[in-house]
Design an enzyme around this catalytic site. Structure first.
Site, PDB file in Angstrom:
ATOM      1  N   LYS A 163      -6.359  10.025  -1.366  1.00  0.00           N
ATOM      2  CA  LYS A 163      -5.373  10.750  -0.575  1.00  0.00           C
ATOM      3  C   LYS A 163      -4.472  11.594  -1.490  1.00  0.00           C
ATOM      4  CE  LYS A 163      -7.433   8.651   2.780  1.00  0.00           C
ATOM      5  NZ  LYS A 163      -7.816   7.352   2.412  1.00  0.00           N
TER       6      LYS A 163
ATOM      7  N   ASP B  20       0.866  -1.175   0.000  1.00  0.00           N
ATOM      8  CA  ASP B  20       0.000   0.000   0.000  1.00  0.00           C
ATOM      9  C   ASP B  20       0.907   1.230   0.000  1.00  0.00           C
ATOM     10  OD1 ASP B  20      -1.616   2.166   0.712  1.00  0.00           O
ATOM     11  OD2 ASP B  20      -3.009   0.891   1.817  1.00  0.00           O
TER      12      ASP B  20
HETATM   13  N1  PLP Z   1      -4.977   2.469   2.573  1.00  0.00           N
HETATM   14  C1  PLP Z   1      -4.640   3.459   3.416  1.00  0.00           C
HETATM   15  C2  PLP Z   1      -3.217   3.583   3.883  1.00  0.00           C
HETATM   16  C3  PLP Z   1      -5.611   4.355   3.866  1.00  0.00           C
HETATM   17  O1  PLP Z   1      -5.262   5.340   4.717  1.00  0.00           O
HETATM   18  C4  PLP Z   1      -6.957   4.205   3.420  1.00  0.00           C
HETATM   19  C5  PLP Z   1      -8.011   5.123   3.871  1.00  0.00           C
HETATM   20  O2  PLP Z   1      -7.820   5.937   4.729  1.00  0.00           O
HETATM   21  C6  PLP Z   1      -7.262   3.152   2.550  1.00  0.00           C
HETATM   22  C7  PLP Z   1      -6.240   2.310   2.135  1.00  0.00           C
HETATM   23  C8  PLP Z   1      -8.661   2.932   2.052  1.00  0.00           C
HETATM   24  O3  PLP Z   1      -8.946   3.826   1.034  1.00  0.00           O
HETATM   25  P1  PLP Z   1     -10.412   4.450   0.729  1.00  0.00           P
HETATM   26  O4  PLP Z   1     -10.825   5.225   1.936  1.00  0.00           O
HETATM   27  O5  PLP Z   1     -10.189   5.261  -0.488  1.00  0.00           O
HETATM   28  O6  PLP Z   1     -11.328   3.282   0.488  1.00  0.00           O
END
Ligand code: PLP
Length: 383
Positions: A201, A176
């Site tokens: 983000k 990620d």
């Molecule tokens: N990965 C990380 C590091 C995140 O901070 C988030 C959400 O805050 C996600 C994945 C999930 O993404 P989304 O909120 O766009 O579904």
């Protein structure tokens, strides 16, 4: 597939041109928002590459090629949210397969793995100690899932070493890259199989679009993920794709400013008597600093800290800033503050991924740095 000429371009140029040739019919330099859900076929099965907008859409293609080019990937797949992208990866696995999950991660990722994909096994592991990880490796592991830097403790793991260990044992690795972004770190070049993003983000960068993204270079894995992207259908709208694409054009300049502002905020926090500890990968004392220094261009715009006086002080400081807005999410131009234990990571309460209740997380934006430091200092005085 990304534009082949993009391979010779530097990062900033890719962000603005990869997948974004001027429109061949009008010459428009801005990628059009292509709203048509269906596309004319000259004869049955004869079309110009698009049939139905869930399966493929021209605005989405431009955005997918842009971000793939930034990650150095052959393939890019856009989703309606970060979690939708993650869900697609987890669907690669069969019942009983095990996921090794780094023991600090976004609460929603933990919830998706442990509470939705209940057909899978999972184990929370300390990825800082690769030797111990290898010594205790569960043989049914098919996927290692890591964030680096992690949300919210900003731990950093050695992507190259973890990928080598996983590949030797027949597992793939999904990184990620939401916190680092491809500007600061490119996991595929370090051996990762799949990169996942919450495009909500830094990629989007303006708090106005929810999105997810997968970037990878393996053709077979990409075909399987592309199948599920269409078959399960969690795709972003053309307008969402346009917003994310537009946001990502300025990723490099935004990240430079996020990093510079974060450094100044860290300096102030470190010298403040009410602050117990500051978590930032740029600090030599931070676990994983060496890995971060090796694999990242700079240390990012996310900063966490703990309050000496405990949970109530952490809650008070989170509610006392004016420029830092109290809210979930991160990675946009405006600065945000939050209490992970009761907000973004509430779903990890009582689990191995529970976070300290005296922790405050900052997403340092790109406002004037003196204003940000002063806002935070005043809030700390009040807390
Ligand atoms: N990965 C990380 C590091 C995140 O901070 C988030 C959400 O805050 C996600 C994945 C999930 O993404 P989304 O909120 O766009 O579904």
């Amino acid at each position: 597939m990304p534009d082949p000429s993009a391979e010779s371009w530097s990062f900033e140029t890719r962000a603005i041109h990869a997948g974004q040739d001027p429109d061949p019919t009008t010459g428009a330099v801005v990628t059009p928002i292509s709203l048509s859900t269906t596309f004319k076929q000259d004869e049955v099965g004869q079309h110009k590459g698009y049939e139905y907008s869930r399966s493929g859409n021209p605005t989405r293609t431009a955005y997918e090629e842009q971000i793939a080019a930034l990650e150095g990937a052959r393939h890019g797949l856009a989703f309606a949210s970060g979690l939708a992208a993650e869900d697609n990866v987890l669907r690669l696995l069969a019942t009983g397969d095990r996921v090794l999950l780094g023991n600090d991660a976004y609460g929603g990722t933990y919830r998706l793995i442990s509470k939705v994909h209940t057909q899978l096994g999972w184990t929370a592991v300390d990825l800082l100690d690769v030797d111990a990880l290898v010594a205790n490796w569960p043989t049914d592991t098919r996927l290692v899932w890591l964030e680096t830097p992690t949300n919210p403790l900003l731990r950093c793991f050695d992507i190259e070493a973890i990928c080598a260990a996983a590949h030797e044992r027949g597992a793939i690795v999904c990184v990620d890259n939401t916190f680092a972004t491809p500007y600061l770190q490119q996991p595929l070049s370090l051996g990762a199989d799949i990169v996942v993003h919450s495009a909500t983000k830094y990629l989007g960068g303006h708090s106005d679009v929810v999105g997810g993204f997968l970037a990878l270079s393996d053709d077979d894995l990409a075909a399987r993920l592309r199948f599920t992207q269409n078959a399960a259908g969690a795709v972003p709208s053309p307008f969402d794709c346009y917003l994310a694409l537009r946001g990502a054009k300025t990723l490099a300049v935004r990240m430079d400013r996020h990093c510079a502002n974060a450094r100044a905020v860290v300096e102030m926090l470190q010298s403040h008597p009410k602050v117990e500890s500051v978590l930032y990968p740029g600090l030599a004392s931070h676990p994983g600093h060496r890995a971060a220094a090796r694999q990242m261009r700079d240390f990012g715009g996310m900063v966490s800290f703990t309050m000496r006086a405990g949970r109530d002080a952490a809650l008070r400081v989170a509610a006392s800033t004016h420029i830092f807005t109290l809210g979930e999410s991160l990675g946009a131009v405006e600065s945000l503050i939050e209490h992970p234990g009761q907000m973004t990571h509430a779903s990890a309460a009582g689990s191995p991924l529970e976070v300290p209740d005296r922790l405050v997380r900052l997403s340092v934006g790109i406002e004037n740095v003196n204003d940000l430091v002063e806002d935070l200092r005043t809030a700390l005085e009040r807390a």
